[in-house]
Each structure stands twice: as structure tokens, then as C-alpha cells.
Design a protein around this motif. Structure first.
Motif, PDB file in Angstrom:
ATOM      1  N   ILE A 195      -1.258  -9.498  -2.501  1.00 13.32           N
ATOM      2  CA  ILE A 195      -0.664  -8.775  -1.374  1.00 13.32           C
ATOM      3  C   ILE A 195       0.401  -9.663  -0.730  1.00 13.32           C
ATOM      4  O   ILE A 195       0.104 -10.774  -0.283  1.00 13.32           O
ATOM      5  CB  ILE A 195      -1.736  -8.373  -0.346  1.00 13.32           C
ATOM      6  CG1 ILE A 195      -2.844  -7.550  -1.032  1.00 13.32           C
ATOM      7  CG2 ILE A 195      -1.109  -7.595   0.810  1.00 13.32           C
ATOM      8  CD1 ILE A 195      -4.051  -7.271  -0.163  1.00 13.32           C
ATOM      9  N   ASN A 242       3.069  -6.637   2.983  1.00 16.72           N
ATOM     10  CA  ASN A 242       1.974  -5.716   2.675  1.00 16.72           C
ATOM     11  C   ASN A 242       2.230  -4.867   1.422  1.00 16.72           C
ATOM     12  O   ASN A 242       1.753  -3.748   1.319  1.00 16.72           O
ATOM     13  CB  ASN A 242       1.636  -4.833   3.875  1.00 16.72           C
ATOM     14  CG  ASN A 242       0.140  -4.582   3.971  1.00 16.72           C
ATOM     15  OD1 ASN A 242      -0.669  -5.419   3.552  1.00 16.72           O
ATOM     16  ND2 ASN A 242      -0.232  -3.439   4.496  1.00 16.72           N
ATOM     17  N   LYS A 243       2.984  -5.415   0.493  1.00 13.61           N
ATOM     18  CA  LYS A 243       3.200  -4.778  -0.805  1.00 13.61           C
ATOM     19  C   LYS A 243       2.214  -5.387  -1.794  1.00 13.61           C
ATOM     20  O   LYS A 243       1.804  -6.545  -1.654  1.00 13.61           O
ATOM     21  CB  LYS A 243       4.629  -5.010  -1.317  1.00 13.61           C
ATOM     22  CG  LYS A 243       5.704  -4.423  -0.438  1.00 13.61           C
ATOM     23  CD  LYS A 243       5.905  -2.982  -0.747  1.00 13.61           C
ATOM     24  CE  LYS A 243       7.110  -2.446   0.008  1.00 13.61           C
ATOM     25  NZ  LYS A 243       7.440  -1.108  -0.365  1.00 13.61           N
ATOM     26  N   ILE A 244       1.850  -4.613  -2.794  1.00 15.85           N
ATOM     27  CA  ILE A 244       0.935  -5.088  -3.823  1.00 15.85           C
ATOM     28  C   ILE A 244       1.752  -5.394  -5.077  1.00 15.85           C
ATOM     29  O   ILE A 244       2.502  -4.541  -5.562  1.00 15.85           O
ATOM     30  CB  ILE A 244      -0.171  -4.063  -4.097  1.00 15.85           C
ATOM     31  CG1 ILE A 244      -0.993  -3.861  -2.810  1.00 15.85           C
ATOM     32  CG2 ILE A 244      -1.066  -4.511  -5.249  1.00 15.85           C
ATOM     33  CD1 ILE A 244      -1.954  -2.716  -2.834  1.00 15.85           C
ATOM     34  N   LYS A 258      -3.630 -13.676  -1.125  1.00 19.97           N
ATOM     35  CA  LYS A 258      -2.720 -13.617   0.022  1.00 19.97           C
ATOM     36  C   LYS A 258      -2.022 -14.962   0.193  1.00 19.97           C
ATOM     37  O   LYS A 258      -2.425 -15.958  -0.391  1.00 19.97           O
ATOM     38  CB  LYS A 258      -3.481 -13.239   1.292  1.00 19.97           C
ATOM     39  CG  LYS A 258      -3.972 -11.813   1.301  1.00 19.97           C
ATOM     40  CD  LYS A 258      -4.522 -11.437   2.659  1.00 19.97           C
ATOM     41  CE  LYS A 258      -4.827  -9.942   2.691  1.00 19.97           C
ATOM     42  NZ  LYS A 258      -5.277  -9.545   4.013  1.00 19.97           N
ATOM     43  N   CYS A 309       6.553  -4.432  -7.270  1.00 13.45           N
ATOM     44  CA  CYS A 309       5.807  -4.391  -6.006  1.00 13.45           C
ATOM     45  C   CYS A 309       5.801  -2.974  -5.452  1.00 13.45           C
ATOM     46  O   CYS A 309       6.823  -2.282  -5.489  1.00 13.45           O
ATOM     47  CB  CYS A 309       6.421  -5.348  -4.984  1.00 13.45           C
ATOM     48  SG  CYS A 309       6.322  -7.072  -5.472  1.00 13.45           S
ATOM     49  N   SER A 333       3.890  -0.219  -2.285  1.00 12.06           N
ATOM     50  CA  SER A 333       3.034  -0.021  -1.117  1.00 12.06           C
ATOM     51  C   SER A 333       1.733   0.635  -1.593  1.00 12.06           C
ATOM     52  O   SER A 333       1.686   1.232  -2.674  1.00 12.06           O
ATOM     53  CB  SER A 333       3.724   0.885  -0.096  1.00 12.06           C
ATOM     54  OG  SER A 333       3.833   2.200  -0.617  1.00 12.06           O
ATOM     55  N   LEU A 334       0.700   0.536  -0.783  1.00 13.60           N
ATOM     56  CA  LEU A 334      -0.565   1.181  -1.123  1.00 13.60           C
ATOM     57  C   LEU A 334      -0.367   2.689  -1.243  1.00 13.60           C
ATOM     58  O   LEU A 334      -0.935   3.325  -2.135  1.00 13.60           O
ATOM     59  CB  LEU A 334      -1.639   0.858  -0.076  1.00 13.60           C
ATOM     60  CG  LEU A 334      -3.014   1.480  -0.346  1.00 13.60           C
ATOM     61  CD1 LEU A 334      -3.571   1.024  -1.691  1.00 13.60           C
ATOM     62  CD2 LEU A 334      -3.969   1.144   0.785  1.00 13.60           C
ATOM     63  N   LEU A 351      -7.329  -3.317   2.242  1.00 15.08           N
ATOM     64  CA  LEU A 351      -6.136  -2.491   2.127  1.00 15.08           C
ATOM     65  C   LEU A 351      -6.188  -1.384   3.158  1.00 15.08           C
ATOM     66  O   LEU A 351      -7.159  -0.644   3.243  1.00 15.08           O
ATOM     67  CB  LEU A 351      -6.026  -1.883   0.711  1.00 15.08           C
ATOM     68  CG  LEU A 351      -5.954  -2.876  -0.447  1.00 15.08           C
ATOM     69  CD1 LEU A 351      -5.974  -2.135  -1.771  1.00 15.08           C
ATOM     70  CD2 LEU A 351      -4.711  -3.742  -0.328  1.00 15.08           C
TER      71      LEU A 351
END
Length: 173
Positions: free
Chosen positions: A43, A47-49, A119, A139, A141-142, A172
Motif C-alpha cells: 500500500i 493509498n494505492k495498491i 507499508k 497501482c 485504488s481499492l 483497507l
């Protein structure tokens, strides 16, 4: 007695063994012996995965997945997670938090997948991938990932299970 039928990459083997089941019945059971794997949800500060878009020769198609990799024989899951994160994505993490385990193919394989949240990511140089790995780092977002799961664009079971477990555990939003 454990008999190796076939071995792959020195760590994974198709084995056969005689065993007695809990009901007393004796059988010959064939298993894929696997040293285990680390599965990571990296993450970013935004806050991007971080995901890997990887060509899977077995399926002859590209798959969008969380980074993951097979443990070396005797390797600690945390060490594997840090190594695979950097190898596949070019990120290192200040913090790797254990999220539990998955048993992906209990009927035919003894693999345990160790789940982690990463993180405090820092960009590093990506290592050279294995010969059979073709990876693009992306990357999302959720919200974008949820839509891709619903639409079938993400079908990888470890990715879906790991994202869901992280969501249930409050990692998340």
C-alpha cells in the motif's frame, strides 16, 4: 515412504506416499510438495495498491495479481515477503505486517501462503525476474480493484482472498 515422481525448480515436487486416513483406510496419496509462499498487499502513501500484471504460461494469459512468490527451502515467510516484494515490484517496505495464511489447494498440494500488508514503501531497483516471469507493475485504488474483481478482470484466488482478508481486518478502507 515418500517417493518423488517429478521435481521442478528444486523446491516443488510431485510426490506419492502411503498413508492411513483417520477412518483407518490405507491409501496411496499423490501430493504436490511445496515450500510455501508469501503474498503481499503493498500500500503506497497515496493509498494505492501495487499490483503485478503478469503473464502466466500455464494459462497462456496475463493476470492481475498482488505480488507473491515461492519461499526458498528453509526461508522465513517474512524474509520471502520482503524479497519477493522488491523482486517483483521494485519496492521495499518499512513495515511488513502478517495477515494470516491461506491453503490454496488443500486437496492436492501442501502449500501454505503467508499473507502480508506492506507499508512505508520506498522505490528501489527491481531485481531480474525469473526466466518464466514477465511482469508489469501497476497501482490501483481499492475501488478500482473491487470493480475488477466484480467484472472478472481479476480472477486470481490468492489476490481476491488476500484483498478480502485485508478488508475484513481493517487494513483497507
Amino acid at each position: 515412504m515418500n517417493r518423488i515422481i517429478h521435481q521442478w525448480k528444486k523446491t516443488i515436487a510431485l510426490t506419492e506416499q502411503e498413508m492411513v486416513l483417520p477412518n483407518g483406510k490405507s491409501i496411496t496419496h499423490t501430493t504436490i510438495a511445496h515450500p510455501g509462499a508469501a503474498v503481499i498487499i503493498p500500500i503506497t502513501a497515496e493509498n494505492k495498491i501495487v499490483m503485478v500484471y503478469q503473464y502466466r504460461p500455464s494459462l497462456r494469459k496475463w493476470m492481475l495479481e498482488v505480488p507473491a512468490g515461492t519461499m526458498e527451502l528453509g526461508e522465513n515467510p517474512l524474509t520471502c515477503a520482503a524479497r519477493e516484494l522488491e523482486e517483483e515490484t521494485g519496492y521495499s517496505a518499512e513495515e511488513l505486517t502478517a495477515l494470516g495464511q491461506l491453503t490454496p489447494m488443500a486437496g492436492m498440494c501442501d502449500e501454505i501462503q503467508h499473507l502480508f500488508i506492506a507499508k512505508g514503501l520506498h522505490k528501489t531497483a527491481r531485481y531480474e525476474c525469473d526466466e518464466d516471469e514477465i511482469i508489469e507493475v501497476r497501482c490501483y485504488s481499492l475501488s478500482e480493484l473491487k470493480t475488477m474483481v466484480i467484472n472478472g478482470e481479476i480472477s486470481d484466488s490468492k489476490t481476491i482472498a488476500c484483498l478480502y482478508k485485508a478488508k475484513l481486518c481493517g487494513y483497507l478502507d
